[in-house]
Design an enzyme around this catalytic site. Sequence first.
Site, PDB file in Angstrom:
ATOM      1  N   VAL A 142      -3.241 -20.966  31.192  1.00 41.23           N
ATOM      2  CA  VAL A 142      -3.499 -19.849  32.094  1.00 41.23           C
ATOM      3  C   VAL A 142      -4.667 -20.233  32.999  1.00 41.23           C
ATOM      4  O   VAL A 142      -5.751 -20.542  32.522  1.00 41.23           O
ATOM      5  CB  VAL A 142      -3.829 -18.563  31.315  1.00 41.23           C
ATOM      6  N   TYR A 143      -4.427 -20.242  34.290  1.00 36.54           N
ATOM      7  CA  TYR A 143      -5.401 -20.799  35.224  1.00 36.54           C
ATOM      8  C   TYR A 143      -6.428 -19.728  35.606  1.00 36.54           C
ATOM      9  O   TYR A 143      -6.126 -18.794  36.343  1.00 36.54           O
ATOM     10  CB  TYR A 143      -4.679 -21.328  36.459  1.00 36.54           C
TER      11      TYR A 143
END
Length: 236
Positions: A142-143
């Site tokens: 998850v950026y």
Amino acid sequence: MSTPAKVVIVTGASQGIGAAIVLAFRKLGYAIVATSRSIKPSDDPDVLTVAGDIGCPATAQRVVSEGVARFGRIDTLVNNAGIYIGRPFTEHSTSGYNAVVNANVAGFFHITQLAIAQMQQQSSGHVVSVTASIADTAYSGVYSALAALTKGGINAATKSLAIEYARKGIRVNAVAPGIIRSPMHAAEAHAVLGDLNPLGHIGEMNDIAEAVLFLDAAPFITGEILHVDGGQSAGR
């Protein structure tokens, strides 16, 4: 026009969580100064809409000055406006970075500065910012680097401002949402996204609105980052 109980500014107010926050405060009889780029005029005499880019100092000035001119004071500022761009850190463009910083940081800075200046004249007020749980709880795949940089920075500023203005009658808090059922997330992704937190489902926009109302009605709470994320920030 009725005499409102309180006057609340809500940024990013035209849709999603911002619109839910506006509705929640209106149900309590509060007057609203609602702003976003695309917001439309309201037929409600106790809702003043101001269209514009909240990252622009001139927009922030109009929101506060028109709110005071219309309703006489500003009791609460809800910093809800913000954007998230999810991509690997090395793939962020300069234009994308600038857009995130403009909405998340400049949008917080300019209007918070003006609102607190107004609140100081009243010796009372409350600033509550909608940040992000992912800003301080990273997940593999998850950026979240830009969220951590911007929304995480607001979490830190919240604590600093809470102490700076504690003896001046002004409280400063934040609500850090997890994944919420809102226009930001496609409906087909909800089930997968729900697996990212211990409760196994995503939250509702009203969960965030109720958290904002709770903090606004809690006179002995300041400097708090209230995570509303289904346990995401506690771990997995």
